[in-house]
Design a protein around this motif. Structure first.
Motif, PDB file in Angstrom:
ATOM      1  N   ASN A 150       0.828  -1.203   0.000  1.00 10.07           N
ATOM      2  CA  ASN A 150       0.000   0.000   0.000  1.00 10.07           C
ATOM      3  C   ASN A 150       0.865   1.256   0.000  1.00 10.07           C
ATOM      4  O   ASN A 150       0.518   2.267  -0.621  1.00 10.07           O
ATOM      5  N   PHE A 151       1.994   1.183   0.694  1.00  8.11           N
ATOM      6  CA  PHE A 151       2.902   2.328   0.738  1.00  8.11           C
ATOM      7  C   PHE A 151       3.499   2.604  -0.644  1.00  8.11           C
ATOM      8  O   PHE A 151       3.682   3.771  -1.025  1.00  8.11           O
TER       9      PHE A 151
ATOM     10  N   LYS B  60      -1.144  13.689  -6.059  1.00  8.50           N
ATOM     11  CA  LYS B  60      -2.329  13.428  -5.228  1.00  8.50           C
ATOM     12  C   LYS B  60      -1.877  13.201  -3.790  1.00  8.50           C
ATOM     13  O   LYS B  60      -1.903  12.081  -3.279  1.00  8.50           O
ATOM     14  N   ALA B  61      -1.438  14.289  -3.140  1.00  9.57           N
ATOM     15  CA  ALA B  61      -0.842  14.180  -1.812  1.00  9.57           C
ATOM     16  C   ALA B  61      -1.841  13.672  -0.779  1.00  9.57           C
ATOM     17  O   ALA B  61      -1.508  12.814   0.048  1.00  9.57           O
ATOM     18  N   ARG B  62      -3.068  14.183  -0.823  1.00  8.18           N
ATOM     19  CA  ARG B  62      -4.051  13.767   0.188  1.00  8.18           C
ATOM     20  C   ARG B  62      -4.416  12.300   0.026  1.00  8.18           C
ATOM     21  O   ARG B  62      -4.557  11.570   1.011  1.00  8.18           O
ATOM     22  N   MET B  63      -4.598  11.842  -1.206  1.00  8.24           N
ATOM     23  CA  MET B  63      -4.901  10.425  -1.435  1.00  8.24           C
ATOM     24  C   MET B  63      -3.726   9.553  -1.025  1.00  8.24           C
ATOM     25  O   MET B  63      -3.911   8.432  -0.534  1.00  8.24           O
TER      26      MET B  63
ATOM     27  N   ALA C  39      -4.941   4.485  -1.958  1.00  8.55           N
ATOM     28  CA  ALA C  39      -3.710   4.742  -2.696  1.00  8.55           C
ATOM     29  C   ALA C  39      -3.741   4.082  -4.070  1.00  8.55           C
ATOM     30  O   ALA C  39      -3.208   4.631  -5.042  1.00  8.55           O
ATOM     31  N   LEU C  40      -4.360   2.903  -4.158  1.00  9.01           N
ATOM     32  CA  LEU C  40      -4.458   2.221  -5.447  1.00  9.01           C
ATOM     33  C   LEU C  40      -5.257   3.048  -6.438  1.00  9.01           C
ATOM     34  O   LEU C  40      -4.874   3.179  -7.612  1.00  9.01           O
ATOM     35  N   VAL C  41      -6.355   3.630  -5.979  1.00  5.24           N
ATOM     36  CA  VAL C  41      -7.161   4.491  -6.845  1.00  5.24           C
ATOM     37  C   VAL C  41      -6.338   5.693  -7.303  1.00  5.24           C
ATOM     38  O   VAL C  41      -6.337   6.068  -8.488  1.00  5.24           O
ATOM     39  N   GLY C  42      -5.607   6.312  -6.366  1.00  5.10           N
ATOM     40  CA  GLY C  42      -4.776   7.454  -6.728  1.00  5.10           C
ATOM     41  C   GLY C  42      -3.664   7.089  -7.691  1.00  5.10           C
ATOM     42  O   GLY C  42      -3.299   7.880  -8.560  1.00  5.10           O
TER      43      GLY C  42
ATOM     44  N   ILE D  43      -5.669   3.787   4.792  1.00  2.00           N
ATOM     45  CA  ILE D  43      -6.884   3.121   4.310  1.00  2.00           C
ATOM     46  C   ILE D  43      -6.564   2.366   3.022  1.00  2.00           C
ATOM     47  O   ILE D  43      -6.150   2.975   2.029  1.00  2.00           O
ATOM     48  N   PRO D  44      -6.734   1.043   3.011  1.00  3.99           N
ATOM     49  CA  PRO D  44      -6.438   0.268   1.809  1.00  3.99           C
ATOM     50  C   PRO D  44      -7.273   0.717   0.613  1.00  3.99           C
ATOM     51  O   PRO D  44      -8.385   1.226   0.773  1.00  3.99           O
ATOM     52  N   PHE D  45      -6.706   0.560  -0.571  1.00  5.13           N
ATOM     53  CA  PHE D  45      -7.335   0.815  -1.866  1.00  5.13           C
ATOM     54  C   PHE D  45      -7.423   2.299  -2.215  1.00  5.13           C
ATOM     55  O   PHE D  45      -7.586   2.634  -3.391  1.00  5.13           O
TER      56      PHE D  45
END
Length: 255
Positions: free
Chosen positions: A162-163, A174-177, A188-191, A184-186
């Motif tokens: 995730n990291f 996308k710093a906030r994401m 970061a994946l979306v971002g 929160i999983p997923f």
């Protein structure tokens, strides 16, 4: 709850970190309440002055951070002294980071748009410390069963992957994401999968010869900012107070 606290917080020596985080968050919230009351002219509080000079609360914050930090190094991970130093350090860090924007700009921008950076840094710090605190690291925990080791190893692997997605999201602007994605999983994946923002390092590196993708990136960023600017500002105003209608960089008068 008591068993979990003993197993994952006290036994690995994370109790001072928990106390520091709690003191950090509470100090920031109380400081914002007090400064908003001073600004509104309500309550018994007022600005601290010495010889006509306004003493910003970053000053006692630095003192508390230094005392708490050196005390924590000297006292170790256990005992009353470690807990006390952790609380002092958390209080000092809360006061210092509440005026992070002042330190960054070397100007009193507390109630300006630039002052919102302090709130963002505090939220980011609390999130990262919370991640370290709640991370299911096997180090420092004794008598782990094979199932415990497997579960904690899986959790560590998940956090690591995730990291990596968070780093990609950060490179896409996308710093906030990226920050939320660490916790929160997923998210970061979306971002990481979505288009990068126009001025991000990812866009400059990979969209340089792709004008259509670059145009889509600009259009999506514009639509996103127009949609979420209002809700994001309301949340920031709720936490840190509404800024004065003054240009960025213009000193705001604290009332």
């Amino acid at each position: 709850m008591g068993h979990w606290l003993e197993r994952n917080i006290i036994e690995p020596g994370k109790l001072p970190l928990l106390l520091a985080l709690a003191a950090f968050v509470l100090t920031f919230l109380l400081t914002r309440v007090v400064t908003r009351m001073i600004r509104a002219g309500k309550g018994p509080f007022g600005n601290v002055k010495a010889g006509g000079m306004h003493i910003h609360h970053v000053v006692p914050g630095v003192v508390l951070s230094v005392v708490g930090g050196f005390g924590a190094v000297a006292s170790g991970q256990h005992g009353f002294g470690a807990g006390l130093c952790a609380v002092l350090f958390g209080m000092g860090a809360g006061l210092v980071l509440d005026e992070f924007a002042l330190i960054l700009h070397l100007d009193d921008v507390y109630w300006t748009e630039a002052g919102r950076q302090s709130v963002e840094v505090v939220v980011l710090t609390a999130a990262l410390v919370g991640l370290v605190l709640l991370g299911f690291l096997p180090f420092g925990v004794n008598d782990l069963s094979d199932e415990d080791v497997q579960n904690r190893g899986g959790a560590m692997l998940s956090v690591g992957v995730n990291f990596l997605f968070s780093l990609v999201a950060l490179s896409k602007g996308k710093a906030r994401m990226a920050v939320l994605g660490v916790i929160i999983p997923f998210v970061a994946l979306v971002g990481a999968l979505r288009l990068a923002r126009p001025a991000s390092p990812w866009s400059k590196r990979f969209y340089r010869r792709r004008p259509r993708t670059r145009s889509r990136s600009v259009l999506r960023a514009y639509r996103h900012d127009r949609r979420w600017a209002g809700p994001r500002r309301r949340v920031q105003d709720l936490i840190g107070g509404r800024p004065d209608p003054t240009p960025t960089g213009t000193p705001a008068v604290r009332r």
